[in-house]
Write an enzyme that holds these catalytic residues in place. Structure first.
Site, PDB file in Angstrom:
ATOM      1  N   PRO A  67       1.261  -1.526  -0.354  1.00 51.39           N
ATOM      2  CA  PRO A  67       0.127   0.163   0.037  1.00 51.39           C
ATOM      3  C   PRO A  67       1.191   1.232  -0.069  1.00 51.39           C
ATOM      4  CG  PRO A  67       0.351  -0.446   2.221  1.00 51.39           C
ATOM      5  CD  PRO A  67       1.065  -1.944   1.026  1.00 51.39           C
ATOM      6  N   CYS A  68       1.738   0.877  -0.899  1.00 49.04           N
ATOM      7  CA  CYS A  68       2.488   2.536  -1.175  1.00 49.04           C
ATOM      8  C   CYS A  68       1.544   3.467  -1.465  1.00 49.04           C
ATOM      9  CB  CYS A  68       2.923   3.000  -2.477  1.00 49.04           C
ATOM     10  SG  CYS A  68       2.247   1.592  -3.547  1.00 49.04           S
ATOM     11  N   HIS A  69       0.227   3.974  -1.103  1.00 49.40           N
ATOM     12  CA  HIS A  69       0.040   5.591  -1.526  1.00 49.40           C
ATOM     13  C   HIS A  69      -0.219   5.353   0.861  1.00 49.40           C
ATOM     14  CE1 HIS A  69      -3.419   1.776  -1.110  1.00 49.40           C
ATOM     15  NE2 HIS A  69      -3.968   2.330  -0.312  1.00 49.40           N
TER      16      HIS A  69
END
Length: 111
Positions: free
Chosen positions: A55-57
């Site tokens: 979940p790089c966001h």
DNA sequence: GCGTTGACCTCCA
DNA sequence: CTGGAGGCCAACG
């Protein structure tokens, strides 16, 4: 496992971020033991392997801002998904760190 | 092994 | 807000 320590570490930590929470590059870098390696964390995100499902966001800068837009398709896009997960955004367009800044659970090295 | 670059952080003007 | 300068570590050519 644990091939490349740094990247692998980043991926592990980021994948541990729960919904409605966000972490900063510097924070993660500090967890790795190099609070100055925030740049590497950013590169790790950029090179984020899809198969890891990271979940790089949920990873943003310390000011609560995020990448200019060459990331997930636009800052506004990220803002939407984060809000959808429960992250609070301020009027200035930054994430409410005081509320959504995630902290690693105690029991894995200190910090 | 070196040089450059990078989704960073901090300070100062 | 924009700009420059310094520092950190790793990947890429």
């Amino acid at each position: 496992m644990k091939g490349s320590n740094f990247f692998n570490r980043v991926y592990e930590i980021v994948s541990q971020i729960p919904e409605g929470k966000v972490a900063t590059y510097g924070q993660i870098a500090a967890m790795l033991g190099s609070p100055r390696a925030a740049r590497i964390v950013g590169e790790a995100m950029r090179r984020t392997p899809e198969y890891l499902d990271i979940p790089c966001h949920r990873v943003i800068s310390k000011d609560g801002t995020m990448a200019p837009g060459y990331a997930f398709g636009g800052e506004g896009k990220q803002r939407e998904m984060l809000e959808k997960e429960g992250v609070i955004f301020k009027e200035n367009g930054c994430v409410d760190m005081q509320r959504c800044l995630w902290r690693k659970p105690i029991m894995e090295r200190d910090e």
